[in-house]
Design a protein around this motif. Structure first.
Motif, PDB file in Angstrom:
ATOM      1  N   PRO A 112     127.419  52.583   2.693  1.00 39.21           N
ATOM      2  CA  PRO A 112     128.561  53.508   2.736  1.00 39.21           C
ATOM      3  C   PRO A 112     129.708  53.028   3.631  1.00 39.21           C
ATOM      4  O   PRO A 112     130.828  53.516   3.508  1.00 39.21           O
ATOM      5  CB  PRO A 112     127.947  54.802   3.273  1.00 39.21           C
ATOM      6  CG  PRO A 112     126.516  54.739   2.857  1.00 39.21           C
ATOM      7  CD  PRO A 112     126.162  53.277   2.975  1.00 39.21           C
ATOM      8  N   ALA A 113     129.461  52.069   4.521  1.00 38.95           N
ATOM      9  CA  ALA A 113     130.512  51.534   5.388  1.00 38.95           C
ATOM     10  C   ALA A 113     131.231  50.342   4.761  1.00 38.95           C
ATOM     11  O   ALA A 113     132.212  49.856   5.312  1.00 38.95           O
ATOM     12  CB  ALA A 113     129.914  51.117   6.738  1.00 38.95           C
ATOM     13  N   VAL A 114     130.765  49.879   3.614  1.00 34.94           N
ATOM     14  CA  VAL A 114     131.395  48.722   2.954  1.00 34.94           C
ATOM     15  C   VAL A 114     132.653  49.193   2.225  1.00 34.94           C
ATOM     16  O   VAL A 114     132.603  50.082   1.381  1.00 34.94           O
ATOM     17  CB  VAL A 114     130.419  48.038   1.970  1.00 34.94           C
ATOM     18  CG1 VAL A 114     131.126  46.942   1.178  1.00 34.94           C
ATOM     19  CG2 VAL A 114     129.231  47.467   2.726  1.00 34.94           C
ATOM     20  N   PRO A 135     135.718  41.846   8.453  1.00 36.40           N
ATOM     21  CA  PRO A 135     135.080  40.948   7.496  1.00 36.40           C
ATOM     22  C   PRO A 135     133.773  40.380   8.056  1.00 36.40           C
ATOM     23  O   PRO A 135     133.722  39.944   9.203  1.00 36.40           O
ATOM     24  CB  PRO A 135     136.102  39.840   7.271  1.00 36.40           C
ATOM     25  CG  PRO A 135     137.236  40.102   8.174  1.00 36.40           C
ATOM     26  CD  PRO A 135     136.984  41.346   8.938  1.00 36.40           C
ATOM     27  N   THR A 136     132.746  40.430   7.239  1.00 38.19           N
ATOM     28  CA  THR A 136     131.428  39.930   7.611  1.00 38.19           C
ATOM     29  C   THR A 136     130.964  39.012   6.487  1.00 38.19           C
ATOM     30  O   THR A 136     130.764  39.469   5.368  1.00 38.19           O
ATOM     31  CB  THR A 136     130.439  41.101   7.793  1.00 38.19           C
ATOM     32  OG1 THR A 136     131.009  42.026   8.718  1.00 38.19           O
ATOM     33  CG2 THR A 136     129.116  40.641   8.300  1.00 38.19           C
ATOM     34  N   ALA A 194     127.673  51.497  10.843  1.00 33.61           N
ATOM     35  CA  ALA A 194     128.335  50.542   9.948  1.00 33.61           C
ATOM     36  C   ALA A 194     127.416  49.340   9.696  1.00 33.61           C
ATOM     37  O   ALA A 194     127.168  48.970   8.550  1.00 33.61           O
ATOM     38  CB  ALA A 194     129.657  50.069  10.533  1.00 33.61           C
ATOM     39  N   ALA A 195     126.923  48.735  10.780  1.00 35.48           N
ATOM     40  CA  ALA A 195     126.111  47.530  10.641  1.00 35.48           C
ATOM     41  C   ALA A 195     125.339  47.277  11.923  1.00 35.48           C
ATOM     42  O   ALA A 195     125.732  47.738  12.997  1.00 35.48           O
ATOM     43  CB  ALA A 195     126.983  46.321  10.318  1.00 35.48           C
ATOM     44  N   LEU A 254     131.838  40.780   3.149  1.00 39.87           N
ATOM     45  CA  LEU A 254     131.908  42.235   3.098  1.00 39.87           C
ATOM     46  C   LEU A 254     132.955  42.709   4.094  1.00 39.87           C
ATOM     47  O   LEU A 254     132.962  42.269   5.246  1.00 39.87           O
ATOM     48  CB  LEU A 254     130.563  42.863   3.478  1.00 39.87           C
ATOM     49  CG  LEU A 254     129.329  42.429   2.678  1.00 39.87           C
ATOM     50  CD1 LEU A 254     128.094  43.125   3.226  1.00 39.87           C
ATOM     51  CD2 LEU A 254     129.510  42.727   1.214  1.00 39.87           C
ATOM     52  N   GLU A 255     133.834  43.575   3.663  1.00 41.44           N
ATOM     53  CA  GLU A 255     134.766  44.247   4.569  1.00 41.44           C
ATOM     54  C   GLU A 255     134.054  45.522   4.992  1.00 41.44           C
ATOM     55  O   GLU A 255     133.802  46.396   4.166  1.00 41.44           O
ATOM     56  CB  GLU A 255     136.070  44.593   3.854  1.00 41.44           C
ATOM     57  CG  GLU A 255     136.896  43.398   3.452  1.00 41.44           C
ATOM     58  CD  GLU A 255     137.634  42.767   4.627  1.00 41.44           C
ATOM     59  OE1 GLU A 255     137.843  43.443   5.649  1.00 41.44           O
ATOM     60  OE2 GLU A 255     137.980  41.585   4.507  1.00 41.44           O
TER      61      GLU A 255
END
Length: 179
Positions: free
Chosen positions: A91-93, A64-65, A172-173, A57-58
């Motif tokens: 929504p942060a992806v 990048p995760t 974001a995460a 996932l960006e």
């Protein structure tokens, strides 16, 4: 009898031409329908189809995760990577690599997939796990989650014990690490 055979031959030929024209028209109609239906497919439904797959996932503010996609909920997903877990706010992806080609419509999702972002954050707060809350602007708050409100999470930062409120709109995460 020769003219009947000839007439039936002409009629068979006309019927085959009509079938071919119908098939072409039907193929174009199906392609149009397929494109129109695809506009109903959400990112979350593609992610649900990608459960148990390794994805990247960006994420805005994080980068990048990568990890195995373990769960998808309403507005969030959970990635497991070596030594860490990620709760990512959808929504942060910005982009997803290595997702499945198909999707799963929301009506076919398990009941647990209807849980909102607060649910995994409350689990982290109850476990008092050390984590890093990352915002879409790139700020990192290292500490433990203490409480989860309707649209924010409280982060008790490491050394100072100060409480920082992070709005879900800026989240974001959340990265948790194995001990």
């Amino acid at each position: 009898m020769g003219w009947e055979r000839e007439l039936f031959g002409v009629l068979d030929d006309l019927e085959q031409q009509a079938e071919a024209a119908y098939d072409l028209e039907r193929a174009a109609e199906l392609a149009d329908r397929s494109r129109a239906e695809y506009q109903q497919v959400t990112l979350a439904s593609r992610l649900v189809a990608s459960l148990d797959r390794e994805v990247v996932l960006e994420v805005r503010g994080v980068g990048p995760t990568a990890g195995v996609l373990e769960r998808v909920g309403t507005g969030w997903c959970h990635l497991r990577a070596p030594g860490q877990d990620w709760v990512v706010h959808l929504p942060a992806v910005l982009a997803v690599r290595d997702a499945a080609e198909r999707s799963v419509p929301e009506v076919a999702w398990p009941a647990t997939a209807r849980l909102g972002l607060g649910s995994p954050l409350r689990r982290l707060a109850e476990a008092a796990e050390r984590c890093v809350v990352r915002t879409v602007e790139g700020t990192a708050h290292d500490g433990t989650l203490s409480r989860v409100g309707a649209d924010f999470v409280e982060v008790r930062t490491g050394g100072t014990g100060r409480v920082v409120l992070v709005a879900f709109t800026g989240l974001a995460a959340v990265q948790s690490r194995d001990p």
